[in-house]
Design a protein around this motif. Structure first.
Motif, PDB file in Angstrom:
ATOM      1  N   ASP A 117       0.845  -1.205   0.000  1.00 57.32           N
ATOM      2  CA  ASP A 117       0.000   0.000   0.000  1.00 57.32           C
ATOM      3  C   ASP A 117       0.884   1.260   0.000  1.00 57.32           C
ATOM      4  O   ASP A 117       2.116   1.148  -0.061  1.00 57.32           O
ATOM      5  N   PRO A 118       0.289   2.489   0.071  1.00 57.30           N
ATOM      6  CA  PRO A 118       1.123   3.702   0.035  1.00 57.30           C
ATOM      7  C   PRO A 118       2.150   3.780   1.163  1.00 57.30           C
ATOM      8  O   PRO A 118       3.158   4.478   1.043  1.00 57.30           O
ATOM      9  N   ALA A 119       1.912   3.064   2.265  1.00 55.77           N
ATOM     10  CA  ALA A 119       2.900   3.062   3.349  1.00 55.77           C
ATOM     11  C   ALA A 119       3.952   1.978   3.138  1.00 55.77           C
ATOM     12  O   ALA A 119       4.788   1.734   4.011  1.00 55.77           O
ATOM     13  N   GLY A 120       3.894   1.325   1.972  1.00 58.99           N
ATOM     14  CA  GLY A 120       4.872   0.282   1.656  1.00 58.99           C
ATOM     15  C   GLY A 120       4.599  -1.018   2.394  1.00 58.99           C
ATOM     16  O   GLY A 120       5.481  -1.855   2.533  1.00 58.99           O
ATOM     17  N   GLU A 121       3.370  -1.201   2.885  1.00 57.12           N
ATOM     18  CA  GLU A 121       3.057  -2.363   3.724  1.00 57.12           C
ATOM     19  C   GLU A 121       2.027  -3.282   3.069  1.00 57.12           C
ATOM     20  O   GLU A 121       1.146  -2.804   2.338  1.00 57.12           O
ATOM     21  N   GLY A 122       2.152  -4.546   3.333  1.00 58.31           N
ATOM     22  CA  GLY A 122       1.153  -5.503   2.899  1.00 58.31           C
ATOM     23  C   GLY A 122       1.046  -6.600   3.948  1.00 58.31           C
ATOM     24  O   GLY A 122       1.990  -6.811   4.723  1.00 58.31           O
ATOM     25  N   ARG A 123      -0.095  -7.266   4.016  1.00 55.08           N
ATOM     26  CA  ARG A 123      -0.265  -8.313   5.031  1.00 55.08           C
ATOM     27  C   ARG A 123      -0.656  -9.631   4.382  1.00 55.08           C
ATOM     28  O   ARG A 123      -1.408  -9.646   3.404  1.00 55.08           O
ATOM     29  N   ALA A 124      -0.147 -10.701   4.966  1.00 54.50           N
ATOM     30  CA  ALA A 124      -0.513 -12.037   4.480  1.00 54.50           C
ATOM     31  C   ALA A 124      -0.880 -12.881   5.690  1.00 54.50           C
ATOM     32  O   ALA A 124      -0.088 -13.002   6.631  1.00 54.50           O
ATOM     33  N   ILE A 125      -2.083 -13.448   5.646  1.00 57.34           N
ATOM     34  CA  ILE A 125      -2.530 -14.292   6.762  1.00 57.34           C
ATOM     35  C   ILE A 125      -2.022 -15.717   6.546  1.00 57.34           C
ATOM     36  O   ILE A 125      -2.084 -16.245   5.421  1.00 57.34           O
ATOM     37  N   ILE A 126      -1.497 -16.301   7.604  1.00 58.75           N
ATOM     38  CA  ILE A 126      -1.072 -17.706   7.498  1.00 58.75           C
ATOM     39  C   ILE A 126      -2.332 -18.562   7.585  1.00 58.75           C
ATOM     40  O   ILE A 126      -2.976 -18.638   8.637  1.00 58.75           O
ATOM     41  N   SER A 127      -2.685 -19.165   6.459  1.00 58.86           N
ATOM     42  CA  SER A 127      -4.002 -19.797   6.361  1.00 58.86           C
ATOM     43  C   SER A 127      -4.052 -21.128   7.127  1.00 58.86           C
ATOM     44  O   SER A 127      -3.010 -21.764   7.354  1.00 58.86           O
ATOM     45  N   PRO A 128      -5.260 -21.581   7.530  1.00 58.21           N
ATOM     46  CA  PRO A 128      -5.388 -22.865   8.250  1.00 58.21           C
ATOM     47  C   PRO A 128      -4.862 -24.047   7.453  1.00 58.21           C
ATOM     48  O   PRO A 128      -4.488 -25.067   8.024  1.00 58.21           O
ATOM     49  N   GLU A 129      -4.809 -23.902   6.112  1.00 55.40           N
ATOM     50  CA  GLU A 129      -4.301 -25.015   5.293  1.00 55.40           C
ATOM     51  C   GLU A 129      -2.837 -25.314   5.604  1.00 55.40           C
ATOM     52  O   GLU A 129      -2.348 -26.413   5.340  1.00 55.40           O
ATOM     53  N   LEU A 130      -2.130 -24.312   6.136  1.00 57.28           N
ATOM     54  CA  LEU A 130      -0.710 -24.514   6.431  1.00 57.28           C
ATOM     55  C   LEU A 130      -0.482 -24.944   7.881  1.00 57.28           C
ATOM     56  O   LEU A 130       0.645 -24.961   8.363  1.00 57.28           O
ATOM     57  N   LYS A 131      -1.590 -25.305   8.551  1.00 56.15           N
ATOM     58  CA  LYS A 131      -1.502 -25.631   9.977  1.00 56.15           C
ATOM     59  C   LYS A 131      -0.557 -26.810  10.240  1.00 56.15           C
ATOM     60  O   LYS A 131       0.280 -26.769  11.148  1.00 56.15           O
ATOM     61  N   ASP A 132      -0.715 -27.865   9.439  1.00 52.01           N
ATOM     62  CA  ASP A 132       0.120 -29.054   9.651  1.00 52.01           C
ATOM     63  C   ASP A 132       1.596 -28.721   9.500  1.00 52.01           C
ATOM     64  O   ASP A 132       2.435 -29.168  10.270  1.00 52.01           O
ATOM     65  N   ARG A 133       1.883 -27.952   8.480  1.00 48.84           N
ATOM     66  CA  ARG A 133       3.282 -27.554   8.263  1.00 48.84           C
ATOM     67  C   ARG A 133       3.772 -26.724   9.442  1.00 48.84           C
ATOM     68  O   ARG A 133       4.895 -26.876   9.904  1.00 48.84           O
ATOM     69  N   TRP A 134       2.920 -25.836   9.895  1.00 43.02           N
ATOM     70  CA  TRP A 134       3.291 -24.958  11.010  1.00 43.02           C
ATOM     71  C   TRP A 134       3.577 -25.796  12.275  1.00 43.02           C
ATOM     72  O   TRP A 134       4.557 -25.563  12.972  1.00 43.02           O
ATOM     73  N   ASN A 135       2.737 -26.781  12.534  1.00 42.22           N
ATOM     74  CA  ASN A 135       2.898 -27.587  13.747  1.00 42.22           C
ATOM     75  C   ASN A 135       4.032 -28.607  13.640  1.00 42.22           C
ATOM     76  O   ASN A 135       4.441 -29.190  14.636  1.00 42.22           O
ATOM     77  N   SER A 136       4.540 -28.802  12.439  1.00 38.66           N
ATOM     78  CA  SER A 136       5.537 -29.862  12.229  1.00 38.66           C
ATOM     79  C   SER A 136       6.935 -29.470  12.695  1.00 38.66           C
ATOM     80  O   SER A 136       7.805 -30.317  12.824  1.00 38.66           O
ATOM     81  N   SER A 137       7.166 -28.206  12.940  1.00 35.41           N
ATOM     82  CA  SER A 137       8.544 -27.797  13.252  1.00 35.41           C
ATOM     83  C   SER A 137       8.563 -26.716  14.334  1.00 35.41           C
ATOM     84  O   SER A 137       7.584 -25.982  14.517  1.00 35.41           O
ATOM     85  N   ALA A 138       9.671 -26.614  15.051  1.00 39.71           N
ATOM     86  CA  ALA A 138       9.807 -25.594  16.114  1.00 39.71           C
ATOM     87  C   ALA A 138      10.201 -24.244  15.549  1.00 39.71           C
ATOM     88  O   ALA A 138       9.914 -23.209  16.147  1.00 39.71           O
TER      89      ALA A 138
END
Lengths: 435, 299
Positions: B89-110
């Motif tokens: 955006d004009p402030a040079g910022e953007g957001r990305a939500i970590i979707s529930p589909e990536l939950k397994d990957r997220w829980n797989s590692s520290a």
């Protein structure tokens, strides 16, 4: 019966004079500072208020300090002209025009500097069209317009007899100025009916201007006192502001008296007696203002309520302490000690004391406005470091100095086209004294 | 003074080459480097998102870049790990939500890494940035009296372990911002990963049930990113809307000005201006008296 020779001498002494070499230099310097201020304002208009150092907390800076300062100085018109005239004090006659000129010039620049503080000045009209009557800002707009108008009338009515003299002195004043004088007062013949109407109008003005003058500075103080903030949450503010305004106005008149006396060689009209009497008034006003200052700071300091502690300690021993003690000492205490002695009420010491009062008063206004904004009741957290402090940007300094120079330029302009001491009143008083 | 003339041809060639070089540079302006940073946010162990900032250096200072297209991946730059394809955006910022589909990957590692890739365009070079976080959680609770505590733990060896020496702030959510719940700016976690703070805002207005929302947060931590935990507590005073915009009040809208204020303000205003109008009429009278005087003098 008027002595024509005495009258001619007084007239010759008091007619507006062309600028000397120093006068031209003075005017040129003021024009340059004003032009620089105008350039800085152009940059502010172009880029927005971001060019200033005002941010989320310090939303009012030296523009508002300057505004309060100008409003304060403008009150001198009501003090010297109205109060002393109604009290039938005659020694102040040579000072009335100076006071009225200062009042008109100051109130004009008070109006201008408040527009400068607006991020979108083209929306000023919306304030009048859509303003809420509940807001003290609207009261201030109304009362400033009213006070400006009254001050202008108070400058104009006593000028009428002098305009007749100025029109008659066409050879000395020049054709262009004569046109202006004729436009303003060619109808003044000085007949009994005109004098009677004029005297009565001046009396009505003097009575009207006093409550309006009290209103203007009380309302200005309410801009602060009606908000709940450390340092502003005070019932003392109206009286505190008015006493300070009378002091700085009287100080400004003393400075102007000295400068005009020197520049126009008016030693026979603005005498040591005038300085002595003004000195007594200034001492009284300085003591009064000091009294209100003690009330304003000592009582909260005695209680030292937690939410106000940071603000008060900032003034007494913190980052604002040098400016605070400078304003108290130089703006009040030292002038009191100087002027309480007869030797201190001679012209030069009076001039020095007047300058100290005026400079001290400017810094005092800064202290009223900014430190409070930097000490809100709710703590300042998670904000950029620049929001926690305020020091004016060069654009703000340039605009503030430009406005101060503009007011001085206006006073200089008035002094060039109008007799700085009322001619007709002086002639009449001299003849009354002689007879 | 002959020698400069001897070098005249060489000087001319140098000047021409410089001009030609300058012109060619003007035709193809150099691409700038895009600096991309990725910040990780975990709000109340419920929502996780990435905040991506794009900046570039202009005149020696970093300026935000609007409209930069950046893809963000979790651990690997493959389509299956794509977290977000965003435009700043004009402030040079953007957001990305970590979707529930990536939950397994997220829980797989520290530990996890975030890869931000920009393909570049006519103005900016392509860029690739990687940053990593360790999985952690922040929990908030209340203790005896008006005290609150927060515990910071990281995922290690298949279990949650306390984290020592991390600064945690405790706040109260208010309208438009947060207010510190205690006197201290931040508390440091002990060996149990815990901080304890006294609630110092008694009497603070809450909602209509007197509820306040306590917040514990870890900000911009190199290992854990930004973590925030929230807890509603009934420690506020019951907030009542003590006014209505339909009433005539000092804080009401323009058309709801109190009658007494209208009466006072208009009385003062019209009284003073009536005097001023009267004085203007006096000027007219003075003028007439002057003209009459002149008329009589001429007679």
């Amino acid at each position: 019966m008027e002595d024509p020779i005495v009258s001619q001498n007084i007239t010759a002494d008091l007619l507006p004079q062309r600028f000397s070499r120093w006068g031209k230099r003075w005017t040129a310097i003021l024009v340059v500072i004003c032009a620089f201020g105008a350039y800085a304002y152009f940059l502010q208009l172009k880029n927005g208020l971001v060019v200033t150092s005002m941010r989320d907390y310090a939303t009012w800076g030296i523009y508002i300090s300057n505004f309060v300062f100008f409003v304060a100085i403008s009150l001198v018109g009501s003090l010297i002209t109205a109060v002393l005239r109604l009290a039938d004090v005659h020694w102040s006659t040579p000072l009335t025009r100076i006071a009225e000129i200062i009042a008109v010039s100051a109130i004009i620049f008070a109006s201008l500097i408040i527009v400068v503080d607006m991020g979108r000045p083209e929306r000023f009209l919306n304030l009048l069209l859509h303003g809420r009557l509940q807001s003290p800002i609207i009261w201030d707009v109304v009362v400033i317009c009213t006070y400006f108008f009254i001050s202008l009338l108070l400058l104009y009515f006593p000028l009428l007899p002098d305009l007749k003299i100025l029109i008659a002195a066409k050879e000395k004043t020049g054709a262009r100025l004569n046109k202006l004088y004729r436009f303003l007062g060619s109808f003044w013949k000085g007949n009994a009916q005109q004098v009677r109407i004029s005297d009565r109008s001046i009396n009505i003005l003097c009575i009207t201007i006093i409550p309006v003058a009290f209103c203007i500075h009380t309302v200005t103080s309410w801009l602060f006192a009606t908000t709940y903030r450390p340092g502003w949450d005070s019932t003392n503010f109206g009286a505190y502001f008015i006493s300070g305004a009378f002091l700085v106005g009287a100080g400004a008149v003393v400075v102007a008296m000295y400068v005009f006396r020197k520049a126009y060689h008016l030693e026979n009209y603005i005498t040591a007696l005038h300085f002595d009497k003004m000195g007594r008034i200034v001492v009284m006003l300085a003591m009064l203002y000091l009294y209100f200052n003690i009330n304003e700071y000592l009582i909260p300091a005695f209680k030292m309520k937690k939410p106000e502690e940071a603000h008060l300690m900032g003034l007494f021993t913190g980052q604002f302490a040098p400016v605070f003690w400078f304003a108290i000492l130089v703006g009040m205490i030292v002038p009191i000690f100087m002027l309480v002695f007869k030797k201190g009420r001679r012209p030069l010491p009076m001039f020095i004391a007047g300058m100290m009062i005026v400079v001290g008063a400017w810094f005092k206004r800064y202290l009223i406005v900014t430190p409070t904004l930097l000490h809100p009741f709710l703590p300042m957290r998670d904000v950029p470091a620049g929001y926690l402090h305020y020091f004016p940007s060069w654009q703000e300094w340039a605009i503030a100095m430009g406005s101060l120079s503009g007011a001085l330029l206006l006073i200089t302009f008035f002094a060039r086209i109008l007799p700085i001491i009322p001619i007709q009143e002086t002639i009449t008083e001299r003849h009354e004294m002689a007879s | 003074m002959k020698w400069p003339l001897n070098y005249l041809p060489e000087l001319a060639i140098i000047i021409l080459l410089s001009l030609a070089g300058g012109r060619s540079r003007a035709q193809t302006p150099a691409k700038k480097d895009l600096l991309v940073t990725v910040g990780f946010y975990d709000i109340d162990n419920r929502a996780m998102y990435l905040s991506v900032h794009a900046r570039t250096k202009v005149d020696g200072r970093f300026q935000p870049v609007k409209g930069a297209r950046i893809r963000v991946y979790l651990d690997k730059d493959s389509a299956a790990c794509l977290t977000g394809d965003l435009v700043t955006d004009p402030a040079g910022e953007g957001r990305a939500i970590i979707s529930p589909e990536l939950k397994d990957r997220w829980n797989s590692s520290a530990t996890h890494s975030f890869i931000a890739i920009s393909d570049g365009d006519t103005a900016f070079n392509a860029s690739r940035t990687e940053s990593s976080v360790t999985r952690a959680r922040l929990q908030i609770d209340t203790g005896e009296g008006h005290t609150l505590s927060a515990v910071l733990q990281e995922w290690k060896n298949g279990q949650w372990m306390p984290v020592k020496g991390v600064d945690v702030k405790v706040d109260i959510r208010r309208s438009g911002g947060n207010l510190a719940a205690s006197d201290k700016e931040a508390y440091t976690t002990d060996s149990a990963g815990k901080i304890t703070a006294d609630f110092k805002r008694d009497g603070l207005p809450g909602d209509e049930k007197g509820l306040l929302t306590l917040i514990a947060k870890v900000e911009d931590n190199d290992l854990y990113g930004n973590l925030q935990a929230e807890l509603p507590v009934p420690w506020g005073s019951i907030g009542k809307a003590g006014f209505s915009i339909d009433n005539r009040t000092l804080w009401g809208i323009r058309s709801r000005t109190p009658i007494w204020l209208l009466f006072m303000a208009y009385s003062i205003f019209f009284s003073v201006w009536a005097v001023l109008v009267y004085l203007i009429l006096q000027i007219v009278r003075i003028k007439r008296a002057g003209h009459a005087d002149g008329y009589h003098a001429r007679l």
